[in-house]
Design a protein around this motif. Structure first.
Motif, PDB file in Angstrom:
ATOM      1  N   ILE A   2      45.318  51.336  50.142  1.00  0.00           N
ATOM      2  CA  ILE A   2      44.975  51.506  48.732  1.00  0.00           C
ATOM      3  C   ILE A   2      44.049  50.358  48.354  1.00  0.00           C
ATOM      4  O   ILE A   2      44.476  49.202  48.281  1.00  0.00           O
ATOM      5  N   PRO A   3      42.760  50.638  48.151  1.00  0.00           N
ATOM      6  CA  PRO A   3      41.797  49.573  47.875  1.00  0.00           C
ATOM      7  C   PRO A   3      42.144  48.799  46.610  1.00  0.00           C
ATOM      8  O   PRO A   3      42.631  49.370  45.624  1.00  0.00           O
ATOM      9  N   GLY A   4      41.871  47.498  46.645  1.00  0.00           N
ATOM     10  CA  GLY A   4      42.095  46.670  45.476  1.00  0.00           C
ATOM     11  C   GLY A   4      41.074  46.920  44.385  1.00  0.00           C
ATOM     12  O   GLY A   4      39.971  47.417  44.641  1.00  0.00           O
ATOM     13  N   THR A   5      41.431  46.534  43.164  1.00  0.00           N
ATOM     14  CA  THR A   5      40.576  46.809  42.004  1.00  0.00           C
ATOM     15  C   THR A   5      39.774  45.603  41.553  1.00  0.00           C
ATOM     16  O   THR A   5      38.835  45.750  40.780  1.00  0.00           O
ATOM     17  N   ASP A   6      40.144  44.402  42.028  1.00  0.00           N
ATOM     18  CA  ASP A   6      39.479  43.195  41.570  1.00  0.00           C
ATOM     19  C   ASP A   6      38.303  42.862  42.490  1.00  0.00           C
ATOM     20  O   ASP A   6      38.479  42.730  43.701  1.00  0.00           O
ATOM     21  N   LYS A   8      36.787  40.200  43.186  1.00  0.00           N
ATOM     22  CA  LYS A   8      36.932  38.960  43.933  1.00  0.00           C
ATOM     23  C   LYS A   8      38.095  38.994  44.918  1.00  0.00           C
ATOM     24  O   LYS A   8      38.125  38.223  45.873  1.00  0.00           O
ATOM     25  N   LEU A   9      39.071  39.862  44.693  1.00  0.00           N
ATOM     26  CA  LEU A   9      40.294  39.864  45.502  1.00  0.00           C
ATOM     27  C   LEU A   9      40.422  41.068  46.427  1.00  0.00           C
ATOM     28  O   LEU A   9      41.279  41.072  47.306  1.00  0.00           O
ATOM     29  N   LYS A  10      39.589  42.082  46.244  1.00  0.00           N
ATOM     30  CA  LYS A  10      39.800  43.321  46.982  1.00  0.00           C
ATOM     31  C   LYS A  10      39.601  43.183  48.486  1.00  0.00           C
ATOM     32  O   LYS A  10      40.058  44.021  49.257  1.00  0.00           O
ATOM     33  N   ASP A  11      38.916  42.115  48.915  1.00  0.00           N
ATOM     34  CA  ASP A  11      38.734  41.899  50.353  1.00  0.00           C
ATOM     35  C   ASP A  11      39.954  41.252  50.994  1.00  0.00           C
ATOM     36  O   ASP A  11      40.011  41.121  52.219  1.00  0.00           O
ATOM     37  N   GLU A  12      40.918  40.838  50.180  1.00  0.00           N
ATOM     38  CA  GLU A  12      42.159  40.271  50.689  1.00  0.00           C
ATOM     39  C   GLU A  12      43.221  41.363  50.733  1.00  0.00           C
ATOM     40  O   GLU A  12      43.242  42.262  49.889  1.00  0.00           O
ATOM     41  N   ILE A  13      44.106  41.276  51.727  1.00  0.00           N
ATOM     42  CA  ILE A  13      45.032  42.370  52.011  1.00  0.00           C
ATOM     43  C   ILE A  13      46.469  41.888  51.973  1.00  0.00           C
ATOM     44  O   ILE A  13      46.805  40.836  52.527  1.00  0.00           O
ATOM     45  N   VAL A  14      47.321  42.669  51.335  1.00  0.00           N
ATOM     46  CA  VAL A  14      48.762  42.495  51.407  1.00  0.00           C
ATOM     47  C   VAL A  14      49.324  43.676  52.201  1.00  0.00           C
ATOM     48  O   VAL A  14      49.076  44.835  51.856  1.00  0.00           O
ATOM     49  N   VAL A  15      50.045  43.381  53.255  1.00  0.00           N
ATOM     50  CA  VAL A  15      50.677  44.422  54.069  1.00  0.00           C
ATOM     51  C   VAL A  15      52.093  44.650  53.549  1.00  0.00           C
ATOM     52  O   VAL A  15      52.850  43.702  53.345  1.00  0.00           O
ATOM     53  N   LEU A  54      59.243  52.102  51.522  1.00  0.00           N
ATOM     54  CA  LEU A  54      57.817  51.949  51.797  1.00  0.00           C
ATOM     55  C   LEU A  54      57.019  53.098  51.185  1.00  0.00           C
ATOM     56  O   LEU A  54      55.995  52.893  50.529  1.00  0.00           O
ATOM     57  N   LEU A  55      57.495  54.314  51.387  1.00  0.00           N
ATOM     58  CA  LEU A  55      56.796  55.485  50.863  1.00  0.00           C
ATOM     59  C   LEU A  55      56.823  55.522  49.337  1.00  0.00           C
ATOM     60  O   LEU A  55      55.843  55.922  48.692  1.00  0.00           O
ATOM     61  N   GLU A  56      57.937  55.103  48.740  1.00  0.00           N
ATOM     62  CA  GLU A  56      58.016  55.049  47.279  1.00  0.00           C
ATOM     63  C   GLU A  56      57.030  54.027  46.716  1.00  0.00           C
ATOM     64  O   GLU A  56      56.366  54.269  45.704  1.00  0.00           O
ATOM     65  N   LEU A  57      56.931  52.870  47.377  1.00  0.00           N
ATOM     66  CA  LEU A  57      55.981  51.858  46.912  1.00  0.00           C
ATOM     67  C   LEU A  57      54.545  52.344  47.070  1.00  0.00           C
ATOM     68  O   LEU A  57      53.702  52.100  46.198  1.00  0.00           O
ATOM     69  N   ALA A  58      54.274  53.044  48.161  1.00  0.00           N
ATOM     70  CA  ALA A  58      52.922  53.590  48.354  1.00  0.00           C
ATOM     71  C   ALA A  58      52.577  54.567  47.236  1.00  0.00           C
ATOM     72  O   ALA A  58      51.459  54.543  46.696  1.00  0.00           O
ATOM     73  N   GLN A  59      53.536  55.405  46.876  1.00  0.00           N
ATOM     74  CA  GLN A  59      53.297  56.365  45.796  1.00  0.00           C
ATOM     75  C   GLN A  59      53.063  55.643  44.468  1.00  0.00           C
ATOM     76  O   GLN A  59      52.161  56.002  43.705  1.00  0.00           O
ATOM     77  N   ALA A  60      53.865  54.616  44.210  1.00  0.00           N
ATOM     78  CA  ALA A  60      53.742  53.889  42.946  1.00  0.00           C
ATOM     79  C   ALA A  60      52.407  53.160  42.857  1.00  0.00           C
ATOM     80  O   ALA A  60      51.733  53.193  41.813  1.00  0.00           O
ATOM     81  N   PHE A  61      51.998  52.508  43.944  1.00  0.00           N
ATOM     82  CA  PHE A  61      50.729  51.785  43.918  1.00  0.00           C
ATOM     83  C   PHE A  61      49.534  52.729  43.946  1.00  0.00           C
ATOM     84  O   PHE A  61      48.467  52.374  43.435  1.00  0.00           O
ATOM     85  N   ALA A  62      49.680  53.909  44.518  1.00  0.00           N
ATOM     86  CA  ALA A  62      48.587  54.883  44.478  1.00  0.00           C
ATOM     87  C   ALA A  62      48.280  55.283  43.038  1.00  0.00           C
ATOM     88  O   ALA A  62      47.127  55.529  42.674  1.00  0.00           O
ATOM     89  N   ALA A  63      49.327  55.322  42.211  1.00  0.00           N
ATOM     90  CA  ALA A  63      49.149  55.690  40.810  1.00  0.00           C
ATOM     91  C   ALA A  63      48.595  54.531  39.979  1.00  0.00           C
ATOM     92  O   ALA A  63      47.982  54.755  38.925  1.00  0.00           O
ATOM     93  N   ALA A  64      48.810  53.299  40.459  1.00  0.00           N
ATOM     94  CA  ALA A  64      48.344  52.117  39.726  1.00  0.00           C
ATOM     95  C   ALA A  64      47.998  51.027  40.733  1.00  0.00           C
ATOM     96  O   ALA A  64      48.822  50.158  41.030  1.00  0.00           O
ATOM     97  N   PRO A  65      46.791  51.082  41.300  1.00  0.00           N
ATOM     98  CA  PRO A  65      46.414  50.139  42.363  1.00  0.00           C
ATOM     99  C   PRO A  65      46.497  48.684  41.925  1.00  0.00           C
ATOM    100  O   PRO A  65      46.449  48.364  40.728  1.00  0.00           O
ATOM    101  N   LYS A  67      45.313  44.432  42.434  1.00  0.00           N
ATOM    102  CA  LYS A  67      44.046  43.703  42.507  1.00  0.00           C
ATOM    103  C   LYS A  67      43.605  43.517  43.951  1.00  0.00           C
ATOM    104  O   LYS A  67      42.419  43.623  44.270  1.00  0.00           O
ATOM    105  N   ARG A  68      44.568  43.197  44.832  1.00  0.00           N
ATOM    106  CA  ARG A  68      44.270  43.072  46.256  1.00  0.00           C
ATOM    107  C   ARG A  68      44.454  44.430  46.933  1.00  0.00           C
ATOM    108  O   ARG A  68      45.205  45.290  46.456  1.00  0.00           O
ATOM    109  N   THR A  69      43.808  44.608  48.069  1.00  0.00           N
ATOM    110  CA  THR A  69      43.973  45.829  48.846  1.00  0.00           C
ATOM    111  C   THR A  69      45.347  45.829  49.522  1.00  0.00           C
ATOM    112  O   THR A  69      45.809  44.802  50.002  1.00  0.00           O
ATOM    113  N   LEU A  70      45.981  46.986  49.554  1.00  0.00           N
ATOM    114  CA  LEU A  70      47.313  47.123  50.138  1.00  0.00           C
ATOM    115  C   LEU A  70      47.259  48.002  51.379  1.00  0.00           C
ATOM    116  O   LEU A  70      46.667  49.084  51.362  1.00  0.00           O
ATOM    117  N   TYR A  71      47.881  47.513  52.444  1.00  0.00           N
ATOM    118  CA  TYR A  71      48.073  48.314  53.648  1.00  0.00           C
ATOM    119  C   TYR A  71      49.556  48.651  53.741  1.00  0.00           C
ATOM    120  O   TYR A  71      50.395  47.750  53.766  1.00  0.00           O
TER     121      TYR A  71
END
Length: 204
Positions: A2-6, A8-15, A54-65, A67-71
């Motif tokens: 899920i790509p980040g929205t910021d 300056k921060l979207k190139d950083e990743i939280v797994v 994990l799947l619930e968090l993916a669904q939640a962040f898909a609806a509201a991305p 600042k950082r990109t999420l893997y």
């Protein structure tokens, strides 16, 4: 991903990760009930509970991305020695220095006495306070561990000097036995733990 929205921060990743393997029929190491070899070990808590989170968090962040990109990563080979997460860290799909944190969900389905363990609280400034606030907001009592090492996939990331948080509701009588089935889970408790993990990941 899920790509980040910021900008300056979207190139950083939280797994955000959880392992989806278990012990199969119990023939290959790990079963604590050797006489049950040949019987399916479903692993409802270890780690279908974390995988569901994990799947619930993916669904939640898909609806509201964020600042950082999420893997969102489902790891295999955890029960055989963290093989999947070690491979991911050794040969990541992006430059490893872009990964700034890892949040791990492993065995979140047996919440007892409203108590949850969170490892990795000492791996980055502010993580202890963050984990305390996020768990208390869900009415949970938290037991913090500073270390980023432990018997789950977050250890692979911490070994590569990546800060981690590890959510875990503890060992129990059905651990690594054929009796680790869905009817034993505290699903409402798992939801609260997942919400706390979501809040931590969101703040990171």
């Amino acid at each position: 991903v899920i790509p980040g929205t910021d900008p300056k921060l979207k190139d950083e990743i939280v797994v955000i990760g959880a392992h989806y393997d278990h012990l199969g029929r119990g023939h290959m190491g790990g079963s604590l009930q050797p006489q049950a070899a040949g019987t399916i070990h479903n692993g409802a808590d270890d780690n279908a509970s974390g995988t569901a989170g994990l799947l619930e968090l993916a669904q939640a962040f898909a609806a509201a991305p964020a600042k950082r990109t999420l893997y969102f990563v489902g790891f295999s080979g955890e029960e055989r020695g963290l093989l999947g997460s070690q491979h991911f860290v050794k040969d990541p799909p992006v430059a490893r220095e872009r990964i700034v944190a890892m949040v791990n969900l492993d065995m979140i389905g047996h919440l007892t006495d409203n108590s949850v363990e969170v490892g990795g609280a000492g791996t980055a400034p502010g993580f202890a306070e963050l984990a305390t606030q996020a768990t208390e907001a869900q009415g949970l009592k938290v037991k913090l561990s500073k270390t980023g090492y432990g018997p789950s996939d977050h250890a692979s990331f911490y070994g590569a000097k990546i800060p981690v948080l590890f959510f875990f509701t503890g060992l129990h009588a059905d651990y690594h036995k054929p009796t680790d089935d869905a009817d034993k889970l505290n699903s409402a408790g798992a939801e609260r733990v997942a919400r706390a993990a979501y809040a931590c990941a969101r703040e990171i």
